[in-house]
Design a protein around this motif. Structure first.
Motif, short mmCIF file in Angstrom:
data_model
loop_
_atom_site.label_atom_id
_atom_site.label_comp_id
_atom_site.label_asym_id
_atom_site.label_seq_id
_atom_site.Cartn_x
_atom_site.Cartn_y
_atom_site.Cartn_z
N VAL A 123 17.96 53.75 54.33
CA VAL A 123 18.90 52.69 54.69
C VAL A 123 18.55 51.40 53.96
CG1 VAL A 123 19.42 53.63 56.97
CG2 VAL A 123 17.51 52.05 56.71
N ASP A 124 19.55 50.56 53.79
CA ASP A 124 19.36 49.23 53.21
C ASP A 124 19.03 48.27 54.34
OD1 ASP A 124 19.42 46.81 51.92
OD2 ASP A 124 21.56 46.88 51.42
N PHE A 125 17.79 47.81 54.38
CA PHE A 125 17.35 46.95 55.47
C PHE A 125 17.88 45.52 55.34
CE2 PHE A 125 14.46 49.98 57.24
CZ PHE A 125 14.08 49.46 58.48
N SER A 126 18.45 45.15 54.22
CA SER A 126 18.73 43.74 53.95
C SER A 126 19.64 43.09 54.99
CB SER A 126 19.33 43.57 52.54
OG SER A 126 20.55 44.26 52.41
N ASN A 127 20.55 43.88 55.58
CA ASN A 127 21.46 43.31 56.59
C ASN A 127 21.18 43.80 58.00
OD1 ASN A 127 23.12 41.65 54.88
ND2 ASN A 127 24.01 43.53 54.06
N ILE A 128 20.13 44.57 58.18
CA ILE A 128 19.79 45.07 59.51
C ILE A 128 19.20 43.94 60.35
CG2 ILE A 128 18.26 46.60 60.82
CD1 ILE A 128 18.51 48.62 58.57
N PRO A 129 19.75 43.68 61.55
CA PRO A 129 19.14 42.67 62.41
C PRO A 129 17.73 43.10 62.83
CG PRO A 129 21.36 43.24 63.16
CD PRO A 129 20.97 44.26 62.15
N ILE A 130 16.78 42.22 62.66
CA ILE A 130 15.42 42.47 63.15
C ILE A 130 15.14 41.44 64.23
CG2 ILE A 130 12.97 42.56 62.59
CD1 ILE A 130 13.67 43.57 59.84
N CYS A 131 14.87 41.94 65.42
CA CYS A 131 14.67 41.08 66.59
C CYS A 131 13.19 40.92 66.86
CB CYS A 131 15.38 41.68 67.80
SG CYS A 131 17.16 41.95 67.53
N ILE A 132 12.76 39.67 66.91
CA ILE A 132 11.34 39.32 67.01
C ILE A 132 11.05 38.70 68.36
CG2 ILE A 132 9.47 37.93 66.03
CD1 ILE A 132 10.44 40.11 64.13
N GLU A 133 9.90 39.09 68.93
CA GLU A 133 9.38 38.44 70.12
C GLU A 133 7.86 38.49 70.04
OE1 GLU A 133 9.80 38.59 75.02
OE2 GLU A 133 10.28 40.39 73.84
N SER A 134 7.19 37.45 70.53
CA SER A 134 5.73 37.46 70.52
C SER A 134 5.19 36.55 71.61
CB SER A 134 5.20 37.01 69.15
OG SER A 134 3.78 36.98 69.15
N ASN A 135 3.99 36.86 72.05
CA ASN A 135 3.32 36.01 73.04
C ASN A 135 2.50 34.92 72.37
OD1 ASN A 135 1.14 37.56 72.00
ND2 ASN A 135 0.04 37.40 73.96
N ASN A 136 2.54 34.89 71.02
CA ASN A 136 1.71 33.97 70.25
C ASN A 136 2.54 33.35 69.14
OD1 ASN A 136 -0.11 33.67 67.66
ND2 ASN A 136 -1.50 33.42 69.40
N LEU A 137 2.58 32.03 69.08
CA LEU A 137 3.43 31.36 68.10
C LEU A 137 3.03 31.70 66.67
CD1 LEU A 137 5.75 29.44 67.54
CD2 LEU A 137 4.14 27.52 67.70
N GLY A 138 1.73 31.78 66.41
CA GLY A 138 1.28 32.11 65.06
C GLY A 138 1.73 33.49 64.64
N LEU A 139 1.59 34.46 65.55
CA LEU A 139 2.03 35.82 65.24
C LEU A 139 3.55 35.86 65.10
CD1 LEU A 139 1.62 38.84 64.85
CD2 LEU A 139 1.58 39.11 67.34
N GLN A 140 4.26 35.12 65.93
CA GLN A 140 5.72 35.06 65.83
C GLN A 140 6.14 34.61 64.44
OE1 GLN A 140 8.29 33.20 68.99
NE2 GLN A 140 8.77 31.76 67.33
N GLU A 141 5.52 33.58 63.93
CA GLU A 141 5.84 33.08 62.59
C GLU A 141 5.53 34.13 61.53
OE1 GLU A 141 3.65 29.46 62.36
OE2 GLU A 141 5.11 28.32 63.55
N ASP A 142 4.38 34.81 61.68
CA ASP A 142 4.01 35.85 60.71
C ASP A 142 4.99 37.02 60.76
OD1 ASP A 142 1.84 34.39 59.84
OD2 ASP A 142 0.38 35.46 61.09
N LEU A 143 5.43 37.39 61.97
CA LEU A 143 6.39 38.49 62.10
C LEU A 143 7.73 38.12 61.47
CD1 LEU A 143 5.70 39.71 65.77
CD2 LEU A 143 5.03 40.85 63.63
#
Length: 261
Positions: A123-143
């Motif tokens: 599949v072409d990932f370029s338009n696939i929504p990727i939903c992010i959640e994290s308990n850590n702001l630094g990890l959230q930014e990295d994700l």
């Protein structure tokens, strides 16, 4: 540039396969691929120049991220096998809350690609929504930075929102595909090629890119055309499960549009 450059993938199913390939293509090093069987672990590991393994105790200790791309029922048993402190961890499930990692890692989150995946269909990932959640702001930014390597469609979605999103996806994808299967079966009984429906399926999907689904709805159920619906139900007299489904969905369509007025 993301701080996440070395990843371990736990899982070798449909989603795990396509995500591992996409990350590898984006320059992320897949250190290891874990699966219960060496056959499935090796199949994916070979595609991404990685090391297969079947023992959780042998996980690398120096990965930047551990991605648990497992089925819902397989996640907890694998977590229970962890014998080393792991670093940043995420799962890819739509219906499992983020805090499943509470007792297993300090920094954790969710990396949820909203799409239907098959192991052998890239599949072409370029338009696939990727939903992010994290308990850590630094990890959230990295994700988010990691997600941006493979997609242009990134969203911060919490566990409750993601659970509802997953439920909606079941209706709009899994249930819709089941309807295709029923249509194919009905046509096969009369020796009609399912390909005849493919332009209709395509137009139905494209129409909701411009119109909201309620406005795009057509067919006898929206006006509750009893004559046509009775004929259809009669055609299904030898298939009572399909007949019941036809009646229930038709009534649901009519009710929803009656409430709209």
């Amino acid at each position: 540039m993301s701080k996440i450059n070395k990843v371990v993938i736990l899982g070798a199913g449909n989603l795990a396969t396509q995500l591992a390939i996409a990350l590898n293509d984006a320059g992320v090093k897949i250190l290891q691929v874990y699966s219960r069987t060496m056959q499935s672990a090796s199949f994916l590991a070979d595609k991404v120049s990685s090391t297969p393994l079947t023992e959780v105790k042998n996980l690398a200790v120096d990965a930047d991220l551990y991605i648990f791309a497992l089925s819902d029922k397989a996640l907890q048993p694998v977590l229970d096998q962890l014998s080393i402190p792991v670093g940043n961890v995420v799962h890819t499930a739509g219906s499992i809350p983020m805090d499943v990692f509470d007792n297993y890692a300090e920094c954790y989150g969710v990396f949820y690609p909203l799409q239907t995946f098959s192991k052998h269909r890239k599949v072409d990932f370029s338009n696939i929504p990727i939903c992010i959640e994290s308990n850590n702001l630094g990890l959230q930014e990295d994700l988010m930075e990691l997600a941006e390597r493979i997609s242009n469609n990134i969203h911060l979605i919490d566990s409750e929102q993601r659970k509802q999103l997953h439920l909606s996806a079941v209706f709009t994808c899994n249930f819709a595909n089941h309807m295709y299967s029923i249509g194919q079966k009905l046509l096969a009984e009369k020796d009609v090629d399912f390909d005849l429906l493919k332009p209709l399926i395509k137009e139905t999907a494209e129409k909701v890119q411009e119109l909201d689904p309620l406005s795009a709805q057509t067919g006898p159920a929206i006006r509750f055309d009893k004559e046509i619906m009775a004929k259809h139900e009669n055609e299904l007299k030898d298939l009572p499960d399909f007949q019941k489904l036809y009646r229930f969905v038709s009534e649901s369509i009519f009710k929803m549009h009656s409430e709209k007025k």
